[in-house]
Structure formats: structure tokens, C-alpha cells
Design an enzyme around this catalytic site. Structure first.
Site, PDB file in Angstrom:
ATOM      1  CG  ASP A 101       4.156   5.308   6.756  1.00  0.00           C
ATOM      2  OD1 ASP A 101       5.190   4.937   7.341  1.00  0.00           O
ATOM      3  OD2 ASP A 101       3.435   4.531   6.077  1.00  0.00           O
ATOM      4  CG  HIS A 102       7.503   4.913   4.081  1.00  0.00           C
ATOM      5  ND1 HIS A 102       8.687   4.228   4.160  1.00  0.00           N
ATOM      6  CD2 HIS A 102       6.531   4.043   4.468  1.00  0.00           C
ATOM      7  CE1 HIS A 102       8.456   2.986   4.575  1.00  0.00           C
ATOM      8  NE2 HIS A 102       7.154   2.861   4.783  1.00  0.00           N
TER       9      HIS A 102
ATOM     10  CG  HIS B 165       5.832  -1.332   2.500  1.00  0.00           C
ATOM     11  ND1 HIS B 165       7.121  -0.900   2.297  1.00  0.00           N
ATOM     12  CD2 HIS B 165       5.491  -0.912   3.739  1.00  0.00           C
ATOM     13  CE1 HIS B 165       7.530  -0.230   3.364  1.00  0.00           C
ATOM     14  NE2 HIS B 165       6.566  -0.228   4.259  1.00  0.00           N
TER      15      HIS B 165
ATOM     16  CB  ALA C 296       2.176  -5.497   9.932  1.00  0.00           C
TER      17      ALA C 296
ATOM     18  CG  ASN D  76       4.086   1.293  10.223  1.00  0.00           C
ATOM     19  OD1 ASN D  76       3.940   1.607  11.394  1.00  0.00           O
ATOM     20  ND2 ASN D  76       4.889   1.946   9.404  1.00  0.00           N
TER      21      ASN D  76
ATOM     22  CB  ALA E  51      -0.781   0.602   4.631  1.00  0.00           C
TER      23      ALA E  51
HETATM   24  P1  13P Z   1       1.372  -2.867   4.612  1.00  0.00           P
HETATM   25  O1  13P Z   1       0.721  -2.164   3.475  1.00  0.00           O
HETATM   26  O2  13P Z   1       2.037  -4.124   4.196  1.00  0.00           O
HETATM   27  O3  13P Z   1       0.443  -3.048   5.761  1.00  0.00           O
HETATM   28  O4  13P Z   1       2.557  -1.920   5.135  1.00  0.00           O
HETATM   29  C1  13P Z   1       2.236  -0.772   5.845  1.00  0.00           C
HETATM   30  C2  13P Z   1       3.431   0.029   6.152  1.00  0.00           C
HETATM   31  O5  13P Z   1       4.452  -0.476   6.542  1.00  0.00           O
HETATM   32  C3  13P Z   1       3.315   1.485   6.020  1.00  0.00           C
HETATM   33  O6  13P Z   1       4.504   2.121   6.294  1.00  0.00           O
END
Ligand code: 13P
Length: 282
Positions: free
Chosen positions: A82-83, A178, A208, A228, A230
Site C-alpha cells: 500500500d502506498h 486517511h 474509508a 481500503n 486501516a
Molecule cells: P483509513 O486509515 O482512513 O482507513 O485509510 C486507509 C487507506 O486508504 C490505506 O491506504
């Protein structure tokens, strides 16, 4: 079951008008908790790690963890970077065996983002590993990327970006951020529909956590195939452990409080799978 790439998963989601949940994991407990939820819901699962997570324990440890968990899982599992913040990290993840790569050049100029993304796509294509990239800037803080200056994805740019990079999926900036939202996020869903009309590859919603379930569902109806999550998982895991240690201040066995952290994460992930509409799609 199988350790797969995100290509087939997202194609099926796109076709079936649902989304696959992509869940950020930080340790072995979170890996087990996400897979337990996916198994209970019979849903495909994407587990993902950011650069700061990778820095914490190293790519090989996350790879070995997820690979072993996927082998015994009853549902298909993918491991996504991710990223990814450099060509070098993307290549390390590819070589180690990640089954999906994101290169995030969204903080570069449009041309530089295209050039970096194109290089990663070229390198991954020989192994048929799909690449996600971001256009526009998702706000908030993810890892060391602190974006106070979010920018929406322009549909015209999206068309050109997809054509010139050859990516498999596109992360769009439509007002999510995020981390934790201060108020209710205002999503530009008309922009999402416009992008969907003009770009045929799967679209990804970042940031999200904290977005109301109904808003996530609306984004999926308008063409999002990967969502996504997190922050809500990190909070759930920590809350489970805090609760156990508050109730049992003399506890010292990491398995005891780890199990409660896992239960809390599993509950959140089950709910997100339901929101994504991917239950029963494994
Ligand atoms: P959140 O931490 O807002 O759920 O974002 C997750 C995300 O986009 C990880 O790439």
C-alpha cells in the site's frame, strides 16, 4: 486456499458490482484476525502493508506471515504493497512475492507520476503482478505522507494517466482522507461517476475509515471495486488490548490480550465486508 493476485479479485468485483475490502495489517494478530473475518463471511481478502509497517518488521516477515495464513485459509488472499513510495520498495516487494503493488506518485507532478508508475508497471508486468497508482491527492495522514493539500482526480487526467501508465487499478481522490475525520467527509460522487464513465479499469477508494457505511455503498454502486480500511482496524486492535489489560491489570501473557485484540479486529472487518458486498464471493 490460494494466495492470489488482486487482478482476478478486482475483475470479479467490477463485474459483480461489489468491492473487495483491503485491510491494513501491522502484525501477525491482525493478519489472523482479518483472515478469520474473511473466512466467516466467505469473502476474498486483500491484506496490505504501508512503507512504515514494512519498516517496522520488514517485507519478508509480512510476506511469510500472510503466505502461511493464506495457505491454510478457506478463502483467496492477496498481499498488497500500500502506498509504495519508491521504485526500489516496489521492486523489493515484487521480488519477495507480494501479489499486488501500489506505487504512489501522487505527490509528484503529473508527468513524474506517469513516468514513475510506468516504470513500475513495466517491471511488474513480466510476472503478471497488478499495479495500483493514485491520481489526485487523498488528504490526511498515512504513514509519513501528510497531505494537507488534497487534490481531486480530474477525469480527463485519469483517462490520460491510465492510457500512458498501463496500470491495473486507479486510486481516486474524491474527498476521502486517511485517518480520523473531524466532521462528516464530503464526497464528490458525481466526479466518481464521471471517472467511471471514462476509465474502464477497477477504481479504488482510499481513506474509508470513518466514512459512513451508506456513503461507501454509494461509491461502490458508482464503480469502486476496492476499498481500503486501516485506521478503524488499528483502533479496534488497540481498544481490545486496552480493555483486556484494564480488566486484567496483572495479565502478562501476550496471547491473552492478543486474542482480544484479534476479536475486536475481526468484528470490524466482518462489518466492512458486509458493507463492501463481498460476503459469499470467495
Ligand atoms: P483509513 O486509515 O482512513 O482507513 O485509510 C486507509 C487507506 O486508504 C490505506 O491506504
Amino acid at each position: 486456499m490460494s494466495f492470489v493476485t488482486t487482478k482476478q479479485m478486482l475483475a470479479a468485483a467490477d463485474e459483480g458490482a461489489y468491492a473487495v475490502g483491503a485491510f491494513n495489517v501491522e502484525n501477525m494478530e491482525m493478519v489472523m484476525a482479518v483472515i478469520a473475518a474473511a473466512e466467516e463471511m466467505n469473502a476474498p481478502a486483500i491484506l496490505q502493508t504501508t512503507p512504515s509497517t514494512v519498516k517496522y518488521a520488514g517485507l519478508p516477515l509480512y510476506y511469510a506471515n500472510v503466505k502461511a495464513a493464506a495457505k491454510r485459509a478457506k478463502v483467496p488472499v492477496a498481499l498488497h504493497l500500500d502506498h509504495g513510495n519508491s521504485f526500489s520498495l516496489a521492486m523489493q516487494a515484487l521480488r519477495i512475492g507480494y501479489t499486488s503493488i501500489m506505487i504512489d506518485g501522487s505527490h509528484e507532478s503529473f508527468e513524474e507520476n506517469i513516468a514513475l508508475t510506468r516504470r513500475v508497471v513495466d517491471a511488474c508486468s513480466a510476472s503478471d503482478i497488478p499495479v495500483e497508482a493514485e491520481l489526485g491527492k487523498v488528504g490526511g495522514k498515512e504513514d509519513d505522507l501528510d497531505c494537507n493539500d488534497p487534490g481531486y482526480t480530474e477525469p480527463d487526467d485519469a483517462v490520460k494517466f491510465v492510457e500512458e501508465t498501463g496500470i491495473s487499478s486507479l486510486a481516486v481522490a474524491i474527498g476521502t482522507a486517511h485517518g480520523i475525520y473531524k466532521g462528516e467527509p464530503k464526497l464528490d460522487i458525481e466526479r466518481l461517476s464521471e471517472i467511471r464513465k471514462r476509465v474502464s479499469i477497477p477504481l479504488v477508494l482510499h481513506g474509508a475509515s470513518g466514512v459512513p457505511d451508506e456513503a461507501v455503498r454509494e461509491c461502490i454502486r458508482r464503480g469502486i471495486s476496492k476499498v481500503n480500511f486501516a485506521t478503524e482496524l488499528r483502533i479496534a486492535y488497540s481498544n481490545g488490548i486496552k480493555k483486556f489489560l484494564t480488566d486484567n491489570p496483572d495479565a502478562f501473557d501476550p496471547k491473552k490480550y492478543g486474542a482480544v485484540g484479534m476479536e475486536y479486529v475481526t468484528e470490524v472487518v466482518k462489518n466492512k465486508i458486509e458493507v463492501c458486498g463481498s460476503a459469499g464471493k470467495a
